[in-house]
Design a protein around this motif. Structure first.
Motif, PDB file in Angstrom:
ATOM      1  N   TRP A 323      73.444  18.312  70.633  1.00 52.47           N
ATOM      2  CA  TRP A 323      72.631  17.700  71.554  1.00 52.47           C
ATOM      3  C   TRP A 323      73.112  17.405  72.884  1.00 52.47           C
ATOM      4  CZ3 TRP A 323      74.239  13.517  74.813  1.00 52.47           C
ATOM      5  CH2 TRP A 323      72.629  12.400  74.608  1.00 52.47           C
ATOM      6  N   GLN A 324      71.742  17.109  73.572  1.00 51.56           N
ATOM      7  CA  GLN A 324      71.431  16.944  74.674  1.00 51.56           C
ATOM      8  C   GLN A 324      70.116  15.617  75.108  1.00 51.56           C
ATOM      9  OE1 GLN A 324      70.479  20.578  77.106  1.00 51.56           O
ATOM     10  NE2 GLN A 324      68.342  20.690  75.917  1.00 51.56           N
ATOM     11  N   PRO A 325      69.567  15.100  76.064  1.00 46.07           N
ATOM     12  CA  PRO A 325      68.798  14.057  76.756  1.00 46.07           C
ATOM     13  C   PRO A 325      67.341  15.213  77.197  1.00 46.07           C
ATOM     14  CG  PRO A 325      70.519  13.026  77.766  1.00 46.07           C
ATOM     15  CD  PRO A 325      71.068  14.698  77.061  1.00 46.07           C
ATOM     16  N   ARG A 326      66.736  14.392  75.994  1.00 44.28           N
ATOM     17  CA  ARG A 326      64.900  15.420  75.474  1.00 44.28           C
ATOM     18  C   ARG A 326      63.956  14.272  76.038  1.00 44.28           C
ATOM     19  NH1 ARG A 326      63.826  16.737  70.226  1.00 44.28           N
ATOM     20  NH2 ARG A 326      64.257  14.693  69.490  1.00 44.28           N
ATOM     21  N   THR A 327      64.453  12.806  76.528  1.00 42.82           N
ATOM     22  CA  THR A 327      63.359  12.897  77.773  1.00 42.82           C
ATOM     23  C   THR A 327      63.457  11.930  78.968  1.00 42.82           C
ATOM     24  OG1 THR A 327      63.105  11.138  75.525  1.00 42.82           O
ATOM     25  CG2 THR A 327      61.574  10.307  76.876  1.00 42.82           C
ATOM     26  N   THR A 328      63.089  13.158  79.549  1.00 45.48           N
ATOM     27  CA  THR A 328      62.715  11.905  81.700  1.00 45.48           C
ATOM     28  C   THR A 328      63.165  10.343  81.518  1.00 45.48           C
ATOM     29  OG1 THR A 328      60.731  12.179  82.196  1.00 45.48           O
ATOM     30  CG2 THR A 328      61.748  14.153  82.083  1.00 45.48           C
ATOM     31  N   PHE A 329      63.296  10.391  82.533  1.00 46.05           N
ATOM     32  CA  PHE A 329      63.460   8.296  82.264  1.00 46.05           C
ATOM     33  C   PHE A 329      62.058   8.272  82.868  1.00 46.05           C
ATOM     34  CE2 PHE A 329      64.477   4.713  84.937  1.00 46.05           C
ATOM     35  CZ  PHE A 329      64.281   3.770  83.958  1.00 46.05           C
ATOM     36  N   ALA A 330      61.508   8.773  83.261  1.00 46.98           N
ATOM     37  CA  ALA A 330      60.291   8.537  84.049  1.00 46.98           C
ATOM     38  C   ALA A 330      59.156   8.363  82.911  1.00 46.98           C
ATOM     39  CB  ALA A 330      59.617   8.864  84.404  1.00 46.98           C
ATOM     40  N   ASP A 331      59.240   9.429  81.776  1.00 47.29           N
ATOM     41  CA  ASP A 331      58.678   9.264  80.016  1.00 47.29           C
ATOM     42  C   ASP A 331      59.254   8.334  79.710  1.00 47.29           C
ATOM     43  OD1 ASP A 331      56.763  11.418  81.458  1.00 47.29           O
ATOM     44  OD2 ASP A 331      57.890  12.331  79.669  1.00 47.29           O
ATOM     45  N   GLY A 332      60.419   7.890  79.269  1.00 45.12           N
ATOM     46  CA  GLY A 332      60.928   6.531  78.834  1.00 45.12           C
ATOM     47  C   GLY A 332      60.390   5.767  79.180  1.00 45.12           C
ATOM     48  N   LEU A 333      60.206   5.608  81.366  1.00 42.91           N
ATOM     49  CA  LEU A 333      60.067   4.087  81.091  1.00 42.91           C
ATOM     50  C   LEU A 333      58.582   4.096  80.950  1.00 42.91           C
ATOM     51  CD1 LEU A 333      61.077   1.589  82.499  1.00 42.91           C
ATOM     52  CD2 LEU A 333      60.132   2.806  84.770  1.00 42.91           C
ATOM     53  N   ARG A 334      57.577   4.887  81.172  1.00 40.35           N
ATOM     54  CA  ARG A 334      56.547   4.955  80.737  1.00 40.35           C
ATOM     55  C   ARG A 334      56.752   4.588  78.661  1.00 40.35           C
ATOM     56  NH1 ARG A 334      55.576   9.045  84.142  1.00 40.35           N
ATOM     57  NH2 ARG A 334      55.758  10.171  82.622  1.00 40.35           N
ATOM     58  N   SER A 335      56.881   4.498  78.218  1.00 39.67           N
ATOM     59  CA  SER A 335      56.893   3.991  76.611  1.00 39.67           C
ATOM     60  C   SER A 335      56.999   2.637  76.759  1.00 39.67           C
ATOM     61  CB  SER A 335      57.870   5.274  75.959  1.00 39.67           C
ATOM     62  OG  SER A 335      57.569   4.981  74.574  1.00 39.67           O
ATOM     63  N   LEU A 336      58.526   2.148  77.312  1.00 38.87           N
ATOM     64  CA  LEU A 336      58.886   0.742  77.229  1.00 38.87           C
ATOM     65  C   LEU A 336      57.889   0.421  77.653  1.00 38.87           C
ATOM     66  CD1 LEU A 336      60.914  -1.694  76.589  1.00 38.87           C
ATOM     67  CD2 LEU A 336      61.845  -0.794  78.787  1.00 38.87           C
ATOM     68  N   HIS A 337      57.134   0.716  79.027  1.00 35.82           N
ATOM     69  CA  HIS A 337      56.600  -0.295  79.903  1.00 35.82           C
ATOM     70  C   HIS A 337      55.232  -0.773  78.401  1.00 35.82           C
ATOM     71  CE1 HIS A 337      52.525  -0.893  81.575  1.00 35.82           C
ATOM     72  NE2 HIS A 337      53.167  -1.898  82.377  1.00 35.82           N
ATOM     73  N   GLY A 338      55.304   0.749  77.708  1.00 34.79           N
ATOM     74  CA  GLY A 338      53.096   0.537  77.151  1.00 34.79           C
ATOM     75  C   GLY A 338      53.643  -0.874  75.325  1.00 34.79           C
ATOM     76  N   TRP A 339      55.142  -0.056  75.247  1.00 32.83           N
ATOM     77  CA  TRP A 339      55.350  -1.195  74.248  1.00 32.83           C
ATOM     78  C   TRP A 339      55.701  -2.690  74.375  1.00 32.83           C
ATOM     79  CZ3 TRP A 339      60.006  -4.201  72.665  1.00 32.83           C
ATOM     80  CH2 TRP A 339      59.475  -4.563  71.600  1.00 32.83           C
ATOM     81  N   LEU A 340      56.332  -3.200  75.186  1.00 35.47           N
ATOM     82  CA  LEU A 340      56.698  -4.442  76.153  1.00 35.47           C
ATOM     83  C   LEU A 340      55.013  -4.679  76.948  1.00 35.47           C
ATOM     84  CD1 LEU A 340      59.759  -3.914  78.004  1.00 35.47           C
ATOM     85  CD2 LEU A 340      59.714  -5.588  75.764  1.00 35.47           C
ATOM     86  N   ALA A 341      54.333  -4.307  77.142  1.00 37.38           N
ATOM     87  CA  ALA A 341      52.954  -5.025  77.233  1.00 37.38           C
ATOM     88  C   ALA A 341      51.931  -5.170  76.392  1.00 37.38           C
ATOM     89  CB  ALA A 341      52.219  -3.890  78.293  1.00 37.38           C
ATOM     90  N   GLU A 342      52.166  -4.242  75.281  1.00 44.05           N
ATOM     91  CA  GLU A 342      51.116  -4.836  74.364  1.00 44.05           C
ATOM     92  C   GLU A 342      51.584  -5.512  73.546  1.00 44.05           C
ATOM     93  OE1 GLU A 342      49.542  -2.459  70.185  1.00 44.05           O
ATOM     94  OE2 GLU A 342      50.851  -1.496  71.440  1.00 44.05           O
ATOM     95  N   ARG A 343      52.606  -5.858  73.549  1.00 40.40           N
ATOM     96  CA  ARG A 343      53.631  -6.840  72.671  1.00 40.40           C
ATOM     97  C   ARG A 343      53.641  -8.172  73.134  1.00 40.40           C
ATOM     98  NH1 ARG A 343      57.809 -10.067  72.807  1.00 40.40           N
ATOM     99  NH2 ARG A 343      58.626 -11.429  70.378  1.00 40.40           N
ATOM    100  N   PHE A 344      53.599  -7.935  74.687  1.00 40.76           N
ATOM    101  CA  PHE A 344      53.000  -9.617  75.335  1.00 40.76           C
ATOM    102  C   PHE A 344      52.123 -10.114  75.596  1.00 40.76           C
ATOM    103  CE2 PHE A 344      52.402 -11.111  80.144  1.00 40.76           C
ATOM    104  CZ  PHE A 344      53.908 -12.381  79.988  1.00 40.76           C
ATOM    105  N   ALA A 345      50.962  -8.808  75.606  1.00 43.23           N
ATOM    106  CA  ALA A 345      50.026  -9.326  74.965  1.00 43.23           C
ATOM    107  C   ALA A 345      49.380 -10.615  74.468  1.00 43.23           C
ATOM    108  CB  ALA A 345      48.320  -8.037  75.689  1.00 43.23           C
ATOM    109  N   GLN A 346      49.962  -8.939  73.425  1.00 40.40           N
ATOM    110  CA  GLN A 346      49.671 -10.264  71.412  1.00 40.40           C
ATOM    111  C   GLN A 346      50.408 -11.474  71.960  1.00 40.40           C
ATOM    112  OE1 GLN A 346      51.420  -7.849  69.253  1.00 40.40           O
ATOM    113  NE2 GLN A 346      49.864  -5.686  69.000  1.00 40.40           N
TER     114      GLN A 346
END
Length: 354
Positions: A323-346
């Motif tokens: 095993w090793q990490p595959r997701t860069t922090f920049a990509d992971g942060l964008r994913s988290l932001h997208g999920w939180l922004a959608e949920r916050f808007a809802q």
């Protein structure tokens, strides 16, 4: 390698409606495993995660409401299991300082209940435990770190690849003590009783389905604060460093250990993003600003047990499982932001309609 999917018996996840637990449950159900979640459903966001899991997987996921402090409830859940992923816990250092007895009963006694249920009623089941980097304590003194821009780094270059499992334990704070005691019990039950246990000492896991608070889930908490326009409090000077791991990569690691438990039994592994995914609090704020807008923050004193620098050496886990990490922090942060922004808007929309 153990073929866990060959059996219709469930994989039990304690705390399975929490952030990491629900992501594990989702992946297991997606690959065809039956999942039994044991969760008290008392933390913020867990009922929403439970509804999300049921909407996606129906009867493949069963949710039993119960507390790991009740040994009978734990036994009833674990008896039919083919494996146990133990994530139920009290997770905040601040709460452990306010209520050390509750912290002990949940983290130490609760884990012993799980271990005893496996030992006495289902000894062939694999059991993986969610430990924490907090078992290593503060790790490094002020005279052993230097500030480099907006982050601390160890003066000794030998430390910069990260902290290995060989680092001595230094249980700091009631939370560190309770999780450290549980960590050692899980490790010892493999040695003394021959159980198929493994320990994962996790660093900062982040990603979708995380409802961050000031006390736990700091990356999500920072993003949420920016989205809401509410000020942050930074304890310390903001230059403290953690290695961050995207939740999908963390799930990959858990399943790699679970599916390879015959080789991993009795082992302790650090689980984090490693040096390539290390970030300071101030650096995170700089990355959030273009995504979510300016972040307002102030400073307060360091909290007990705060580590000025912690980065996981993940070599042992890589060598054991590939095993090793595959997701860069920049990509992971964008994913988290997208999920939180959608949920916050809802959520804002529902409030506006109420």
């Amino acid at each position: 390698m153990t073929n866990l999917a060959s059996s219709s018996a469930p994989i039990v996840i304690t705390g399975g409606c929490g952030f990491i637990g629900c992501n594990l449950a989702d992946r297991l159900a997606t690959r065809g495993d039956n999942v039994l979640i044991l969760d008290s459903l008392i933390r913020a966001g867990v009922r929403e995660n439970a509804q999300w899991l049921k909407s996606r997987h129906g009867d493949r996921i069963t949710i039993a409401v119960g507390d790991i402090r009740d040994p009978i409830t734990v036994i009833d859940s674990i008896k039919p299991a083919k494996a146990v992923l133990h994530l139920a816990a009290q997770v905040a250092v601040t709460s452990s300082i306010d209520s050390p007895m509750d912290d002990f009963e949940i983290n130490a006694r609760g884990t012993l209940n799980v271990l005893e249920a496996v030992r006495l009623h289902n000894p062939s089941a694999a059991m993986l435990f969610a430990s924490t980097n907090k078992v290593y304590g503060r790790l490094i003194g002020n005279d052993q770190i230097a500030r480099n821009g907006q982050r601390y780094q160890p003066i000794d270059p030998a430390m910069r690849p990260g902290v290995s499992e060989a680092a001595p334990l230094d249980l700091y704070s009631p939370y560190g003590c309770s999780k450290g005691a549980a960590d050692q019990y899980v490790h010892d039950y493999a040695r003394v009783y021959g159980l198929k246990t493994a320990v994962l000492r996790m660093s900062c896991i982040y990603g979708p389905r995380q409802f961050g608070t000031e006390d736990q889930g700091w990356i999500a908490h920072f993003v949420l604060s920016a989205l809401r326009g509410t000020p942050l409090t930074i304890y310390g000077d903001g230059c403290q460093v953690r290695d961050a791991l995207y939740v999908a990569d963390a799930v990959d690691a858990w399943l790699a250990v679970l599916d390879g438990i015959d080789a991993a039994r009795g082992r302790v592994f650090n689980l984090g993003g490693g040096p390539s995914n290390a970030i300071s609090l101030l650096e995170l704020i700089d990355l959030i600003t273009p995504l979510a807008g300016p972040v307002s923050f102030g400073f307060a004193d360091w909290r007990p047990g705060d580590q000025p620098w912690y980065v996981s050496d993940i070599t042992a886990l890589n060598r054991a499982t590939g095993w090793q990490p595959r997701t860069t922090f920049a990509d992971g942060l964008r994913s988290l932001h997208g999920w939180l922004a959608e949920r916050f808007a809802q959520a804002s929309g529902r409030e506006a309609l109420a």
